[in-house]
Design a protein around this motif. Structure first.
Motif, PDB file in Angstrom:
ATOM      1  N   LEU A  62      10.747  -4.439  -8.316  1.00 10.79           N
ATOM      2  CA  LEU A  62      10.776  -3.093  -8.889  1.00 10.79           C
ATOM      3  C   LEU A  62       9.362  -2.587  -9.181  1.00 10.79           C
ATOM      4  O   LEU A  62       9.024  -1.425  -8.903  1.00 10.79           O
ATOM      5  CB  LEU A  62      11.605  -3.096 -10.177  1.00 10.79           C
ATOM      6  CG  LEU A  62      13.119  -3.311 -10.014  1.00 10.79           C
ATOM      7  CD1 LEU A  62      13.773  -3.476 -11.372  1.00 10.79           C
ATOM      8  CD2 LEU A  62      13.751  -2.142  -9.274  1.00 10.79           C
ATOM      9  N   LYS A  63       8.527  -3.478  -9.747  1.00 12.58           N
ATOM     10  CA  LYS A  63       7.148  -3.078 -10.013  1.00 12.58           C
ATOM     11  C   LYS A  63       6.407  -2.763  -8.719  1.00 12.58           C
ATOM     12  O   LYS A  63       5.605  -1.819  -8.652  1.00 12.58           O
ATOM     13  CB  LYS A  63       6.428  -4.199 -10.773  1.00 12.58           C
ATOM     14  CG  LYS A  63       6.882  -4.341 -12.221  1.00 12.58           C
ATOM     15  CD  LYS A  63       6.119  -5.419 -12.948  1.00 12.58           C
ATOM     16  CE  LYS A  63       4.723  -4.961 -13.285  1.00 12.58           C
ATOM     17  NZ  LYS A  63       3.980  -5.954 -14.094  1.00 12.58           N
ATOM     18  N   LEU A  64       6.708  -3.569  -7.678  1.00  8.42           N
ATOM     19  CA  LEU A  64       6.059  -3.334  -6.389  1.00  8.42           C
ATOM     20  C   LEU A  64       6.446  -1.975  -5.815  1.00  8.42           C
ATOM     21  O   LEU A  64       5.590  -1.218  -5.328  1.00  8.42           O
ATOM     22  CB  LEU A  64       6.445  -4.457  -5.421  1.00  8.42           C
ATOM     23  CG  LEU A  64       5.837  -4.392  -4.020  1.00  8.42           C
ATOM     24  CD1 LEU A  64       4.319  -4.499  -4.093  1.00  8.42           C
ATOM     25  CD2 LEU A  64       6.404  -5.509  -3.148  1.00  8.42           C
ATOM     26  N   THR A  65       7.739  -1.654  -5.900  1.00  8.10           N
ATOM     27  CA  THR A  65       8.179  -0.340  -5.410  1.00  8.10           C
ATOM     28  C   THR A  65       7.556   0.784  -6.227  1.00  8.10           C
ATOM     29  O   THR A  65       7.160   1.829  -5.693  1.00  8.10           O
ATOM     30  CB  THR A  65       9.706  -0.244  -5.482  1.00  8.10           C
ATOM     31  OG1 THR A  65      10.152  -0.584  -6.799  1.00  8.10           O
ATOM     32  CG2 THR A  65      10.367  -1.187  -4.492  1.00  8.10           C
ATOM     33  N   GLU A  66       7.432   0.568  -7.567  1.00  6.81           N
ATOM     34  CA  GLU A  66       6.807   1.586  -8.409  1.00  6.81           C
ATOM     35  C   GLU A  66       5.337   1.775  -8.030  1.00  6.81           C
ATOM     36  O   GLU A  66       4.830   2.906  -7.952  1.00  6.81           O
ATOM     37  CB  GLU A  66       6.944   1.174  -9.876  1.00  6.81           C
ATOM     38  CG  GLU A  66       6.389   2.169 -10.865  1.00  6.81           C
ATOM     39  CD  GLU A  66       7.161   3.471 -10.872  1.00  6.81           C
ATOM     40  OE1 GLU A  66       6.582   4.494 -11.290  1.00  6.81           O
ATOM     41  OE2 GLU A  66       8.342   3.475 -10.452  1.00  6.81           O
ATOM     42  N   LYS A  67       4.652   0.658  -7.793  1.00  5.97           N
ATOM     43  CA  LYS A  67       3.243   0.759  -7.396  1.00  5.97           C
ATOM     44  C   LYS A  67       3.103   1.464  -6.051  1.00  5.97           C
ATOM     45  O   LYS A  67       2.200   2.289  -5.855  1.00  5.97           O
ATOM     46  CB  LYS A  67       2.631  -0.645  -7.318  1.00  5.97           C
ATOM     47  CG  LYS A  67       2.483  -1.341  -8.665  1.00  5.97           C
ATOM     48  CD  LYS A  67       1.467  -0.632  -9.535  1.00  5.97           C
ATOM     49  CE  LYS A  67       1.284  -1.372 -10.858  1.00  5.97           C
ATOM     50  NZ  LYS A  67       0.351  -0.654 -11.749  1.00  5.97           N
ATOM     51  N   LYS A  68       4.000   1.125  -5.119  1.00  4.77           N
ATOM     52  CA  LYS A  68       3.960   1.796  -3.819  1.00  4.77           C
ATOM     53  C   LYS A  68       4.172   3.297  -3.984  1.00  4.77           C
ATOM     54  O   LYS A  68       3.506   4.112  -3.333  1.00  4.77           O
ATOM     55  CB  LYS A  68       5.023   1.205  -2.900  1.00  4.77           C
ATOM     56  CG  LYS A  68       4.680  -0.184  -2.380  1.00  4.77           C
ATOM     57  CD  LYS A  68       5.779  -0.683  -1.458  1.00  4.77           C
ATOM     58  CE  LYS A  68       5.443  -2.073  -0.903  1.00  4.77           C
ATOM     59  NZ  LYS A  68       6.505  -2.595  -0.018  1.00  4.77           N
ATOM     60  N   ARG A  69       5.116   3.651  -4.857  1.00  2.00           N
ATOM     61  CA  ARG A  69       5.374   5.074  -5.085  1.00  2.00           C
ATOM     62  C   ARG A  69       4.154   5.763  -5.682  1.00  2.00           C
ATOM     63  O   ARG A  69       3.780   6.874  -5.284  1.00  2.00           O
ATOM     64  CB  ARG A  69       6.574   5.234  -6.018  1.00  2.00           C
ATOM     65  CG  ARG A  69       7.090   6.657  -6.162  1.00  2.00           C
ATOM     66  CD  ARG A  69       8.281   6.691  -7.089  1.00  2.00           C
ATOM     67  NE  ARG A  69       7.894   6.354  -8.443  1.00  2.00           N
ATOM     68  CZ  ARG A  69       7.321   7.207  -9.303  1.00  2.00           C
ATOM     69  NH1 ARG A  69       7.062   8.451  -8.939  1.00  2.00           N
ATOM     70  NH2 ARG A  69       7.009   6.815 -10.522  1.00  2.00           N
ATOM     71  N   GLN A  70       3.507   5.081  -6.654  1.00  2.00           N
ATOM     72  CA  GLN A  70       2.299   5.657  -7.243  1.00  2.00           C
ATOM     73  C   GLN A  70       1.187   5.806  -6.212  1.00  2.00           C
ATOM     74  O   GLN A  70       0.449   6.805  -6.206  1.00  2.00           O
ATOM     75  CB  GLN A  70       1.833   4.779  -8.406  1.00  2.00           C
ATOM     76  CG  GLN A  70       2.752   4.827  -9.620  1.00  2.00           C
ATOM     77  CD  GLN A  70       2.296   3.918 -10.729  1.00  2.00           C
ATOM     78  OE1 GLN A  70       1.269   3.238 -10.594  1.00  2.00           O
ATOM     79  NE2 GLN A  70       3.051   3.896 -11.831  1.00  2.00           N
ATOM     80  N   ILE A  71       1.072   4.796  -5.329  1.00  2.48           N
ATOM     81  CA  ILE A  71       0.039   4.874  -4.281  1.00  2.48           C
ATOM     82  C   ILE A  71       0.310   6.052  -3.357  1.00  2.48           C
ATOM     83  O   ILE A  71      -0.597   6.811  -2.977  1.00  2.48           O
ATOM     84  CB  ILE A  71      -0.020   3.545  -3.503  1.00  2.48           C
ATOM     85  CG1 ILE A  71      -0.606   2.438  -4.390  1.00  2.48           C
ATOM     86  CG2 ILE A  71      -0.849   3.688  -2.235  1.00  2.48           C
ATOM     87  CD1 ILE A  71      -0.377   1.043  -3.865  1.00  2.48           C
ATOM     88  N   GLU A  72       1.598   6.227  -2.982  1.00  2.00           N
ATOM     89  CA  GLU A  72       1.945   7.354  -2.116  1.00  2.00           C
ATOM     90  C   GLU A  72       1.637   8.680  -2.795  1.00  2.00           C
ATOM     91  O   GLU A  72       1.102   9.616  -2.174  1.00  2.00           O
ATOM     92  CB  GLU A  72       3.422   7.267  -1.746  1.00  2.00           C
ATOM     93  CG  GLU A  72       3.743   6.138  -0.772  1.00  2.00           C
ATOM     94  CD  GLU A  72       5.227   6.053  -0.471  1.00  2.00           C
ATOM     95  OE1 GLU A  72       5.985   6.851  -1.071  1.00  2.00           O
ATOM     96  OE2 GLU A  72       5.626   5.195   0.341  1.00  2.00           O
ATOM     97  N   LEU A  73       1.964   8.771  -4.099  1.00  2.00           N
ATOM     98  CA  LEU A  73       1.678  10.008  -4.825  1.00  2.00           C
ATOM     99  C   LEU A  73       0.177  10.266  -4.909  1.00  2.00           C
ATOM    100  O   LEU A  73      -0.293  11.403  -4.740  1.00  2.00           O
ATOM    101  CB  LEU A  73       2.273   9.937  -6.233  1.00  2.00           C
ATOM    102  CG  LEU A  73       3.799  10.017  -6.331  1.00  2.00           C
ATOM    103  CD1 LEU A  73       4.251   9.749  -7.761  1.00  2.00           C
ATOM    104  CD2 LEU A  73       4.296  11.383  -5.883  1.00  2.00           C
ATOM    105  N   SER A  74      -0.574   9.190  -5.172  1.00  2.00           N
ATOM    106  CA  SER A  74      -2.036   9.363  -5.240  1.00  2.00           C
ATOM    107  C   SER A  74      -2.617   9.766  -3.887  1.00  2.00           C
ATOM    108  O   SER A  74      -3.538  10.589  -3.807  1.00  2.00           O
ATOM    109  CB  SER A  74      -2.679   8.072  -5.736  1.00  2.00           C
ATOM    110  OG  SER A  74      -2.398   7.007  -4.839  1.00  2.00           O
ATOM    111  N   LEU A  75      -2.044   9.185  -2.795  1.00  2.00           N
ATOM    112  CA  LEU A  75      -2.508   9.581  -1.468  1.00  2.00           C
ATOM    113  C   LEU A  75      -2.173  11.041  -1.175  1.00  2.00           C
ATOM    114  O   LEU A  75      -2.939  11.756  -0.517  1.00  2.00           O
ATOM    115  CB  LEU A  75      -1.885   8.670  -0.403  1.00  2.00           C
ATOM    116  CG  LEU A  75      -2.390   7.213  -0.387  1.00  2.00           C
ATOM    117  CD1 LEU A  75      -1.556   6.383   0.577  1.00  2.00           C
ATOM    118  CD2 LEU A  75      -3.866   7.160   0.014  1.00  2.00           C
ATOM    119  N   ARG A  76      -1.004  11.470  -1.657  1.00  3.32           N
ATOM    120  CA  ARG A  76      -0.634  12.868  -1.439  1.00  3.32           C
ATOM    121  C   ARG A  76      -1.526  13.813  -2.240  1.00  3.32           C
ATOM    122  O   ARG A  76      -1.873  14.903  -1.782  1.00  3.32           O
ATOM    123  CB  ARG A  76       0.823  13.082  -1.840  1.00  3.32           C
ATOM    124  CG  ARG A  76       1.818  12.457  -0.877  1.00  3.32           C
ATOM    125  CD  ARG A  76       3.231  12.670  -1.381  1.00  3.32           C
ATOM    126  NE  ARG A  76       4.208  11.969  -0.537  1.00  3.32           N
ATOM    127  CZ  ARG A  76       5.510  11.903  -0.807  1.00  3.32           C
ATOM    128  NH1 ARG A  76       5.981  12.499  -1.899  1.00  3.32           N
ATOM    129  NH2 ARG A  76       6.315  11.249   0.002  1.00  3.32           N
TER     130      ARG A  76
END
Length: 325
Positions: A62-76
């Protein structure tokens, strides 16, 4: 005997050896049971640890998916950040320019030797005589306003007195109207009751009038009939057949009444008066050696059919077919 003794000793020795082996095997079994218990405990602990590790793995996923989501948002949001950084630099430059401008203006207005520091207002100042004249005009205007205010206060007091009187009259009028309304309701109820009584009396009067007219008509008919009978009797003629039938009917009713009275007098106290047809309740036996005396049927009396009703005319009589042999 010696052989038996030897056999006995051998058997005892074998028994002792087997007992020792049995004890050893029991000890081994106990050790194995202990090992099994330890293994089961270890397996339970391992299952618990596996469950804990599964929970940790799930949490880490779950933390990994959250981090991935944050990374995607930061990239956007990265291109937006660059544009915002550029805007921030521009705003900082403008802010520094505004600060410099404010400092220069402060120096300009704080310098007493600067001629452009002050600005004269247009127009001219009134003289002292004009000011006194203006004050007198304002005082006169104020006195007029005070007079008008006093007049309005006086009018307000009069209006308030009149309104109080009107309110008192209205309250008294409410009580009077309430009394009048109660009287009106009572009178209306009396009128309704009297109208109902009048309607009932009118209906009763109309019924009595109709009955009186009917009785008068019957009286006229009876008088006419009586005159007809008297005229026939005077002429020596017999009365009409209708009178004769009525007279015979009266005589028959008197006879029936007398017969009923006589039957009631001669009847037993337990007997029941009825007009039904008498049914047989006893029979005479046909046996040879028995006296021909009537015997009661009891509870098993024979069925006696009644007479056929008028509905039998709607029923077709069955056709009896001949018997073929």
């Amino acid at each position: 005997m010696v052989q038996l003794r030897k056999k006995y000793e051998r058997a005892v020795q074998r028994r002792n050896e087997s007992g020792v082996q049995l004890i050893e095997r029991e000890e081994e079994v106990c050790i194995f049971y202990e090992k099994i218990n330890v293994q089961e405990m270890m397996s339970r602990n391992g299952d618990i640890e596996i469950n804990v590790m599964d929970e940790k793995i799930r949490f880490l996923k779950l933390k990994l998916t959250e981090k991935k989501r944050q990374i995607e948002l930061s990239l956007r949001t990265l291109p937006m950040k660059r544009s915002l950084d550029a805007d921030l630099v521009v705003l900082q430059i403008q802010f520094s320019q505004c600060k410099d401008r404010i400092k220069s203006l402060e120096k300009l207005f704080a310098d007493p030797n600067e001629e452009k520091r002050t600005r004269k207002l247009p127009g001219k100042d009134p003289s002292q005589a004009e000011l006194f004249k203006k004050i007198e005009e304002l005082e006169i205007h104020l006195a007029q306003k005070e007079e008008k205010l006093l007049e309005k206060d006086f009018i307000y007091e009069q209006v308030s007195r009149l309104t109080e009187r009107i309110n008192r009259k209205a309250e008294n009028g409410k009580q009077d109207t309430l009394i009048l309304a109660k009287k009106m309701n009572e009178l209306q109820e009396k009128i309704k009751s009297t109208t109902q009584k009048m309607m009932a009396l009118i209906a009763e009067l109309s019924m009595n009038q109709a009955l009186a007219i009917k009785l008068q008509q019957e009286m006229r008919d009876k008088e006419q009939f009586l005159m007809c009978i008297t005229s026939r009797l005077e002429k020596g003629l017999p009365p009409p057949k209708e009178v004769e039938k009525e007279w015979l009917k009266v005589l028959r009713d008197e006879q029936v009444y007398k017969a009923a009275v006589e039957d009631k007098q001669h009847a037993l106290p337990t007997s029941v008066y009825t007009t039904a047809e008498q049914r047989p309740n006893a029979y005479i036996p046909d046996e040879e050696n028995v006296l021909p005396l009537p015997r009661p049927y009891g509870a098993l009396a024979p069925f006696k059919p009644g007479e056929p009703s008028a509905n039998m005319r709607h029923i077709r009589k069955p056709m009896v077919k001949p018997i073929e042999i």
